[in-house]
Design a protein around this motif. Structure first.
Motif, PDB file in Angstrom:
ATOM      1  N   MET A 183      23.357  66.033 -73.431  1.00 23.87           N
ATOM      2  CA  MET A 183      23.912  66.474 -74.013  1.00 23.87           C
ATOM      3  C   MET A 183      24.172  67.436 -72.751  1.00 23.87           C
ATOM      4  SD  MET A 183      25.182  66.264 -76.630  1.00 23.87           S
ATOM      5  CE  MET A 183      26.073  66.103 -77.825  1.00 23.87           C
ATOM      6  N   VAL A 184      23.307  68.557 -72.523  1.00 24.90           N
ATOM      7  CA  VAL A 184      23.092  69.320 -72.174  1.00 24.90           C
ATOM      8  C   VAL A 184      24.751  69.180 -70.766  1.00 24.90           C
ATOM      9  CG1 VAL A 184      22.831  71.205 -70.148  1.00 24.90           C
ATOM     10  CG2 VAL A 184      20.896  71.083 -71.930  1.00 24.90           C
ATOM     11  N   TRP A 185      24.378  68.032 -70.207  1.00 29.02           N
ATOM     12  CA  TRP A 185      25.252  67.324 -69.135  1.00 29.02           C
ATOM     13  C   TRP A 185      26.719  67.645 -69.956  1.00 29.02           C
ATOM     14  CZ3 TRP A 185      28.180  63.225 -69.573  1.00 29.02           C
ATOM     15  CH2 TRP A 185      29.091  63.174 -68.514  1.00 29.02           C
ATOM     16  N   LYS A 186      27.078  66.688 -71.336  1.00 25.81           N
ATOM     17  CA  LYS A 186      28.228  66.904 -71.840  1.00 25.81           C
ATOM     18  C   LYS A 186      28.918  67.753 -72.603  1.00 25.81           C
ATOM     19  CE  LYS A 186      30.336  63.398 -73.013  1.00 25.81           C
ATOM     20  NZ  LYS A 186      31.297  62.569 -72.742  1.00 25.81           N
ATOM     21  N   ARG A 233      29.023  77.499 -73.492  1.00 26.93           N
ATOM     22  CA  ARG A 233      28.006  76.995 -75.027  1.00 26.93           C
ATOM     23  C   ARG A 233      28.496  76.984 -75.526  1.00 26.93           C
ATOM     24  NH1 ARG A 233      26.674  76.099 -79.227  1.00 26.93           N
ATOM     25  NH2 ARG A 233      24.992  77.203 -80.413  1.00 26.93           N
ATOM     26  N   LYS A 234      29.821  78.745 -76.045  1.00 31.75           N
ATOM     27  CA  LYS A 234      30.689  78.839 -76.698  1.00 31.75           C
ATOM     28  C   LYS A 234      31.674  77.829 -76.979  1.00 31.75           C
ATOM     29  CE  LYS A 234      29.833  82.951 -75.904  1.00 31.75           C
ATOM     30  NZ  LYS A 234      29.315  84.516 -76.776  1.00 31.75           N
ATOM     31  N   ASP A 279      24.321  71.927 -94.361  1.00 30.60           N
ATOM     32  CA  ASP A 279      22.260  71.701 -94.795  1.00 30.60           C
ATOM     33  C   ASP A 279      21.541  71.807 -93.908  1.00 30.60           C
ATOM     34  OD1 ASP A 279      22.782  71.816 -97.365  1.00 30.60           O
ATOM     35  OD2 ASP A 279      23.220  69.403 -97.069  1.00 30.60           O
ATOM     36  N   GLY A 280      22.700  72.231 -92.356  1.00 33.02           N
ATOM     37  CA  GLY A 280      21.609  73.008 -90.899  1.00 33.02           C
ATOM     38  C   GLY A 280      20.646  71.723 -90.441  1.00 33.02           C
ATOM     39  N   TYR A 281      22.266  70.303 -90.787  1.00 32.46           N
ATOM     40  CA  TYR A 281      21.479  69.308 -90.790  1.00 32.46           C
ATOM     41  C   TYR A 281      21.507  69.108 -88.870  1.00 32.46           C
ATOM     42  CZ  TYR A 281      21.343  64.539 -89.193  1.00 32.46           C
ATOM     43  OH  TYR A 281      20.605  63.294 -88.316  1.00 32.46           O
ATOM     44  N   TYR A 282      22.023  69.617 -87.763  1.00 34.22           N
ATOM     45  CA  TYR A 282      21.927  70.311 -87.063  1.00 34.22           C
ATOM     46  C   TYR A 282      21.975  71.504 -85.869  1.00 34.22           C
ATOM     47  CZ  TYR A 282      25.829  65.977 -86.701  1.00 34.22           C
ATOM     48  OH  TYR A 282      26.177  64.940 -86.478  1.00 34.22           O
ATOM     49  N   ASP A 283      20.928  71.720 -86.550  1.00 35.10           N
ATOM     50  CA  ASP A 283      20.158  73.634 -86.320  1.00 35.10           C
ATOM     51  C   ASP A 283      19.530  73.243 -85.335  1.00 35.10           C
ATOM     52  OD1 ASP A 283      21.269  74.934 -88.356  1.00 35.10           O
ATOM     53  OD2 ASP A 283      19.581  74.948 -89.439  1.00 35.10           O
ATOM     54  N   LEU A 286      19.780  70.901 -82.355  1.00 34.83           N
ATOM     55  CA  LEU A 286      20.284  70.373 -81.832  1.00 34.83           C
ATOM     56  C   LEU A 286      21.048  71.867 -80.452  1.00 34.83           C
ATOM     57  CD1 LEU A 286      21.930  68.436 -80.102  1.00 34.83           C
ATOM     58  CD2 LEU A 286      23.859  68.160 -81.798  1.00 34.83           C
ATOM     59  N   LEU A 287      21.806  72.671 -82.301  1.00 31.74           N
ATOM     60  CA  LEU A 287      22.474  73.969 -81.554  1.00 31.74           C
ATOM     61  C   LEU A 287      21.364  74.999 -81.059  1.00 31.74           C
ATOM     62  CD1 LEU A 287      24.238  74.315 -84.844  1.00 31.74           C
ATOM     63  CD2 LEU A 287      25.130  73.969 -82.365  1.00 31.74           C
ATOM     64  N   GLY A 288      19.856  74.703 -81.629  1.00 37.82           N
ATOM     65  CA  GLY A 288      18.730  75.687 -80.669  1.00 37.82           C
ATOM     66  C   GLY A 288      18.796  75.029 -79.455  1.00 37.82           C
ATOM     67  N   PHE A 289      18.647  73.436 -79.127  1.00 35.59           N
ATOM     68  CA  PHE A 289      18.175  73.720 -78.153  1.00 35.59           C
ATOM     69  C   PHE A 289      19.492  73.680 -77.379  1.00 35.59           C
ATOM     70  CE2 PHE A 289      19.824  69.223 -75.239  1.00 35.59           C
ATOM     71  CZ  PHE A 289      18.670  69.184 -74.382  1.00 35.59           C
ATOM     72  N   PHE A 290      21.003  74.207 -77.502  1.00 33.91           N
ATOM     73  CA  PHE A 290      22.025  74.264 -76.761  1.00 33.91           C
ATOM     74  C   PHE A 290      21.657  75.837 -76.489  1.00 33.91           C
ATOM     75  CE2 PHE A 290      25.843  71.702 -78.628  1.00 33.91           C
ATOM     76  CZ  PHE A 290      24.520  70.242 -78.359  1.00 33.91           C
ATOM     77  N   ASP A 291      20.858  76.678 -76.907  1.00 38.78           N
ATOM     78  CA  ASP A 291      20.743  78.126 -76.538  1.00 38.78           C
ATOM     79  C   ASP A 291      19.786  77.506 -75.390  1.00 38.78           C
ATOM     80  OD1 ASP A 291      23.039  79.050 -78.838  1.00 38.78           O
ATOM     81  OD2 ASP A 291      21.116  78.564 -79.947  1.00 38.78           O
TER      82      ASP A 291
END
Length: 87
Positions: free
Chosen positions: A1-4, A46-47, A22-26, A28-33
């Motif tokens: 996903m980082v590559w994407k 990232r933005k 409901d924070g389902y992707y929290d 994933l977003l943390g992974f990006f961060d």
């Protein structure tokens, strides 16, 4: 996903909306961060991933979005000479 994320940014795609109900992707977003912290994702790349918990909020954020870059990665940084399109 980082590559994407980096690939999307290098193609001048300026924003990607993520409805985070409901924070389902929290995670994933943390992974990006973490990718930004580790130097695997540029801060401007990232933005391009915009998230919100409601559709109304997401649409508003996407309408308000102002790109911070013209191109995150120059195309010459990912081209491979002499491979004839085969890797």
């Amino acid at each position: 996903m980082v590559w994407k994320i980096t690939t999307l940014a290098s193609k001048n795609l300026h924003e990607v909306g993520l409805l985070n109900v409901d924070g389902y992707y929290d995670s994933l977003l943390g992974f990006f961060d973490k990718g930004v912290e580790g130097g695997f994702i540029g801060p401007s790349a990232r933005k391009i991933v915009i998230s919100a918990r409601t559709a109304t909020e997401l649409i508003q954020k996407m309408e308000d979005y102002i790109p911070l870059h013209e191109q995150v990665a120059p195309s010459h940084s990912w081209k491979v000479e002499g491979c004839n399109g085969n890797l």
